[in-house]
Design a protein around this motif. Structure first.
Motif, PDB file in Angstrom:
ATOM      1  N   LEU A   1       0.842  -1.066  -0.099  1.00 61.21           N
ATOM      2  CA  LEU A   1       0.073   0.088  -0.046  1.00 61.21           C
ATOM      3  C   LEU A   1       0.920   1.259   0.111  1.00 61.21           C
ATOM      4  O   LEU A   1       0.444   2.297  -0.579  1.00 61.21           O
ATOM      5  CB  LEU A   1      -0.925  -0.021   1.210  1.00 61.21           C
TER       6      LEU A   1
ATOM      7  N   THR B   1       2.492   1.381  -3.671  1.00 61.70           N
ATOM      8  CA  THR B   1       1.522   1.915  -4.689  1.00 61.70           C
ATOM      9  C   THR B   1       1.161   3.418  -4.412  1.00 61.70           C
ATOM     10  O   THR B   1       1.186   3.944  -5.365  1.00 61.70           O
ATOM     11  CB  THR B   1       0.125   0.734  -4.540  1.00 61.70           C
ATOM     12  N   ALA B   2       1.175   3.625  -3.199  1.00 60.34           N
ATOM     13  CA  ALA B   2       0.898   5.084  -3.073  1.00 60.34           C
ATOM     14  C   ALA B   2       1.774   5.861  -3.340  1.00 60.34           C
ATOM     15  O   ALA B   2       1.805   7.106  -4.107  1.00 60.34           O
ATOM     16  CB  ALA B   2       0.665   5.286  -1.515  1.00 60.34           C
TER      17      ALA B   2
ATOM     18  N   PHE C   1       4.000   5.445  -5.882  1.00 65.62           N
ATOM     19  CA  PHE C   1       3.587   5.192  -7.283  1.00 65.62           C
ATOM     20  C   PHE C   1       2.744   6.085  -7.804  1.00 65.62           C
ATOM     21  O   PHE C   1       2.898   6.858  -8.910  1.00 65.62           O
ATOM     22  CB  PHE C   1       3.549   3.977  -7.907  1.00 65.62           C
ATOM     23  N   GLY C   2       1.823   6.332  -7.061  1.00 64.00           N
ATOM     24  CA  GLY C   2       0.624   7.228  -7.387  1.00 64.00           C
ATOM     25  C   GLY C   2       0.826   8.731  -7.136  1.00 64.00           C
ATOM     26  O   GLY C   2      -0.156   9.639  -7.023  1.00 64.00           O
TER      27      GLY C   2
ATOM     28  N   ASP D   1       1.305   9.823  -3.864  1.00 65.14           N
ATOM     29  CA  ASP D   1      -0.046   9.989  -3.061  1.00 65.14           C
ATOM     30  C   ASP D   1       0.815   9.951  -1.602  1.00 65.14           C
ATOM     31  O   ASP D   1       0.986   8.841  -1.216  1.00 65.14           O
ATOM     32  CB  ASP D   1      -1.116   8.925  -3.161  1.00 65.14           C
TER      33      ASP D   1
ATOM     34  N   ARG E   1      -1.064   4.887   5.558  1.00 68.27           N
ATOM     35  CA  ARG E   1      -0.375   3.692   5.027  1.00 68.27           C
ATOM     36  C   ARG E   1       0.836   3.443   5.767  1.00 68.27           C
ATOM     37  O   ARG E   1       1.225   2.262   6.183  1.00 68.27           O
ATOM     38  CB  ARG E   1      -0.403   3.410   3.638  1.00 68.27           C
TER      39      ARG E   1
ATOM     40  N   LEU F   1       5.583   0.373  -6.645  1.00 65.19           N
ATOM     41  CA  LEU F   1       5.025  -0.463  -7.047  1.00 65.19           C
ATOM     42  C   LEU F   1       4.210  -0.147  -8.442  1.00 65.19           C
ATOM     43  O   LEU F   1       3.176   0.698  -8.092  1.00 65.19           O
ATOM     44  CB  LEU F   1       4.339  -1.676  -6.341  1.00 65.19           C
TER      45      LEU F   1
ATOM     46  N   TYR G   1       2.357  -0.317 -12.569  1.00 70.17           N
ATOM     47  CA  TYR G   1       1.615  -1.311 -13.426  1.00 70.17           C
ATOM     48  C   TYR G   1       2.752  -2.052 -14.291  1.00 70.17           C
ATOM     49  O   TYR G   1       2.616  -3.407 -14.509  1.00 70.17           O
ATOM     50  CB  TYR G   1       1.064  -0.432 -14.663  1.00 70.17           C
TER      51      TYR G   1
ATOM     52  N   VAL H   1      -2.840  -2.167  -8.547  1.00 71.42           N
ATOM     53  CA  VAL H   1      -2.053  -0.872  -8.602  1.00 71.42           C
ATOM     54  C   VAL H   1      -2.753   0.452  -8.746  1.00 71.42           C
ATOM     55  O   VAL H   1      -2.676   1.347  -8.212  1.00 71.42           O
ATOM     56  CB  VAL H   1      -0.852  -0.861  -9.735  1.00 71.42           C
ATOM     57  N   ARG H   2      -3.573   0.291  -9.708  1.00 65.63           N
ATOM     58  CA  ARG H   2      -4.604   1.562 -10.151  1.00 65.63           C
ATOM     59  C   ARG H   2      -5.350   2.020  -9.029  1.00 65.63           C
ATOM     60  O   ARG H   2      -5.154   3.000  -8.479  1.00 65.63           O
ATOM     61  CB  ARG H   2      -5.609   1.318 -11.100  1.00 65.63           C
TER      62      ARG H   2
ATOM     63  N   ASN I   1      -4.895   1.519  -5.763  1.00 69.26           N
ATOM     64  CA  ASN I   1      -4.145   1.700  -4.486  1.00 69.26           C
ATOM     65  C   ASN I   1      -3.190   3.174  -4.842  1.00 69.26           C
ATOM     66  O   ASN I   1      -2.910   3.717  -3.795  1.00 69.26           O
ATOM     67  CB  ASN I   1      -3.585   0.715  -3.943  1.00 69.26           C
ATOM     68  N   SER I   2      -3.026   3.264  -6.025  1.00 67.36           N
ATOM     69  CA  SER I   2      -2.200   4.453  -6.339  1.00 67.36           C
ATOM     70  C   SER I   2      -3.159   5.857  -6.354  1.00 67.36           C
ATOM     71  O   SER I   2      -2.479   6.898  -6.421  1.00 67.36           O
ATOM     72  CB  SER I   2      -1.309   4.271  -7.725  1.00 67.36           C
ATOM     73  N   GLU I   3      -4.477   5.446  -6.721  1.00 63.14           N
ATOM     74  CA  GLU I   3      -5.307   6.752  -6.927  1.00 63.14           C
ATOM     75  C   GLU I   3      -6.278   6.582  -5.567  1.00 63.14           C
ATOM     76  O   GLU I   3      -7.177   7.625  -5.571  1.00 63.14           O
ATOM     77  CB  GLU I   3      -6.201   6.404  -8.042  1.00 63.14           C
ATOM     78  N   TYR I   4      -6.426   6.009  -4.678  1.00 59.49           N
ATOM     79  CA  TYR I   4      -7.441   5.712  -3.607  1.00 59.49           C
ATOM     80  C   TYR I   4      -7.535   7.040  -2.794  1.00 59.49           C
ATOM     81  O   TYR I   4      -8.729   7.432  -2.948  1.00 59.49           O
ATOM     82  CB  TYR I   4      -6.554   4.764  -2.490  1.00 59.49           C
TER      83      TYR I   4
END
Lengths: 384, 384
Positions: free
Chosen positions: A280, A283-284, A286-287, A289, A294, A371, A373, B376-377, B379-382
């Motif tokens: 988590l 992936t955050a 990566f975004g 965010d 988390r 992490l 795609y 991934v989508r 959790n990176s955009e949550y």
């Protein structure tokens, strides 16, 4: 470049997914090997050979791990060692063998034997020779990983690894050479400590491979103070470990987690590794965010003592230059700096999370990556 | 549907990311709570209330975890309990509170208070009432999760959870009701065992949340044999746990791992969980890649005793119907059935991996799912 160490000759080739590399270097040796119960054939063989304390050459193939391949796998690993031993006119136990790649498939020994002469004939000591070896051991790596430190002595290392990276150890091969003079037992002690503080705190996906191997070869040309050598060796290992994390499969960002204020150093390293391992968190990042909840949740389940009054800040870097830094949590309170943090993250290719657990004086760190795609793509299509 | 249990009234609403649900049911209670050191405010409060051994109502919000929210968070969790306690004219400790959603943000108490009357006024016992509650506690869940078993007594459960799912426990809320008659201590013993064999062997991403909670409420209308009840309770928990894994964030396939031949049951469960947790196994399954080498590697680093002569087979199911099965490894040898396995995987929405470690008589299992781009989508955009 490992050829910066006097006495190191090498070369390597890569053809599609297959690679073959050779290093010739006579020296005292120590190794650290995977803790996976299914050790690949080359790990079994090399672990035995290293016990003799001295080697004269290393032969490595990429594309096939020669793991879970039974008796035939062991025979093939020995055969690889034998090819080089014969050429060098040394006993087989003077050769280290390593493999990396797909598990459960027998080696294409025909290909290896057919290429062996070519690789051996081209051994040399130039920058290009070092690079060709570094490239020959790559699998999903996107760049070769080398490190060179010159003090009054020289240490140079080369590594591969991009996926199946977990504490104990990253799925990785690393070969480190030095002209310093130490006995095998000293080398082993120093290598174990250095690996513990570098490769063993590096997380890409949490999978411990069957093939991990770090070898340290010392040619013995120079007397060096042990304390100084240990420090430099750790630096080399940390540099290679960071390069592995930076090249984590599909990674868009390198992540370093620095923990202080833990009950002790062990706790600090454990907390840092837990954060680096959290999907988590990964992936955050990566975004872009700054989801500090988390991070805090990961600290909470890390099993170490933590204070609710913890501090957490984030720093960003791009091409090694600071982009900015911002507090996310101070004394357990959200600093509601999320927008600024998001901005910093968007501009950065390297993220530093600084955490103060506010419990004691322990310090530690971990290296990881986000992490993406692309990680899913690489690993869902790997053998197809 | 939880309303199948006599005495259960409920209702819930969902508005965008926010949800509010209420269950009214008088009974003996037991709970199992997250082991994360940062327990969310509702967990802290409910853990205290459950100690009294009896509750009369549950109030749950979704969209905000009320975790890492300090004193204000605790006040808000108490306020939620108080709203329901006042309506029911019972002491506040007769109310359980639960939350799920984003960490580190204060609850929107205005929204909760403004909706409370509406939810309370609509409490009822129909199928629709049960479903509205099941939906109100969803976050990234794509379907409501319910289970009903009728024996000479009734057990019905409702759960939510799709991400942050790890052993000990899944990030999840589950509320289980029964008309059976047991004391709180008996309920707690049975619930712990059932949770251990269901939610605690369910892995989506390995992150243990701050908010996990399973409550078991027994209205005491029927005398039931303890052994029978325990069995049924475990079935309900397993069913809900499987539904959570099936709904794993972004999952395209449900995965069950059954291990036998381990030294003991504990080892078997540990090995199964390790395989279910492996990102490399999860991505391979997403890619319909029967990469058994990754499964074997995971068994190797699971820390349990394993034999090189292990067996491994794969079975596929679509909509509950068998698609086919094939041996991948028999006595440690590859069966080179990869093409057939790939075909089965492509057609299946459920994968069963059967592993015989060939060491002893221990048996265990784990539930999980594949790892997709969609994970991934999500959790990176949550939070964006």
């Amino acid at each position: 470049m490992i050829t910066a160490v006097e006495g190191v000759k090498c070369y390597g080739i890569k053809e599609g997914k297959n690679g073959l590399g050779i290093v010739v270097c006579k020296g005292k040796v120590a190794g650290v090997f995977t803790k996976n119960r299914f050790k690949a054939a080359p790990v079994v063989i090399t672990q035995e050979h290293v016990k003799y304390g001295e080697i004269e050459g290393i032969i490595v193939n990429s594309g096939n791990a020669n793991a879970f391949t039974g008796e035939e796998g062991l025979r093939n690993a020995k055969r690889m060692a034998e090819l080089l031993a014969k050429k060098l006119k040394v006993p087989i136990h003077k050769i280290a063998v390593a493999s990396t790649g797909v598990i459960g498939v027998q080696l294409d020994m025909e290909w290896i034997e057919s290429k062996f002469e070519e690789v051996f004939a081209n051994l040399g000591t130039s920058r290009e020779h070092a690079l060709s070896f570094a490239k020959s051991i790559m699998t999903t790596d996107s760049f070769p990983k080398e490190c060179l430190i010159r003090d009054r002595f020289t240490i140079a290392g080369v590594a591969k690894g991009a996926g199946m990276i977990a504490p104990n150890m990253a799925t990785m091969l690393a070969f480190i050479f030095t002209d310093a003079d130490f006995e095998p037992e000293e080398l082993r002690d120093m290598l174990r400590k250095a690996v513990d503080r570098s490769f063993n705190v590096t997380v890409v996906d949490g999978d411990t491979s069957t093939n991990d191997m770090v070898l340290l070869i010392a040619t013995g040309k120079k007397k060096v103070d042990r304390r100084i050598f240990e420090k430099r060796l750790t630096e080399v290992c940390m540099d290679l470990a960071k390069k592995i994390a930076r090249d984590g499969e599909g990674a868009t960002k390198f992540v370093e987690i620095r923990v202080e204020g833990a009950k002790n150093d062990e706790d600090a390293f454990k907390a840092a590794k837990t954060v680096a391992s959290s999907l988590l968190v990964k992936t955050a990042i990566f975004g872009n965010d700054p989801n500090w909840g988390r991070i805090v949740a990961a600290l909470g389940y890390s099993g170490v003592e933590v204070s609710e009054n913890l501090d957490l800040s984030i720093e960003g870097f791009k091409d090694g230059n600071a982009v900015g830094s911002v507090d996310l949590v101070r004394n357990g309170r959200s600093m509601t700096n999320e927008n600024k943090a998001r901005e910093i993250m968007e501009k950065s290719d390297e993220i530093l999370l600084k955490i103060d657990l506010k419990v004691g004086k322990g310090k530690g760190y971990a290296f990881g990556c986000d992490l993406s795609y692309e990680y899913v793509r690489i690993n869902s299509e790997y053998t197809t």
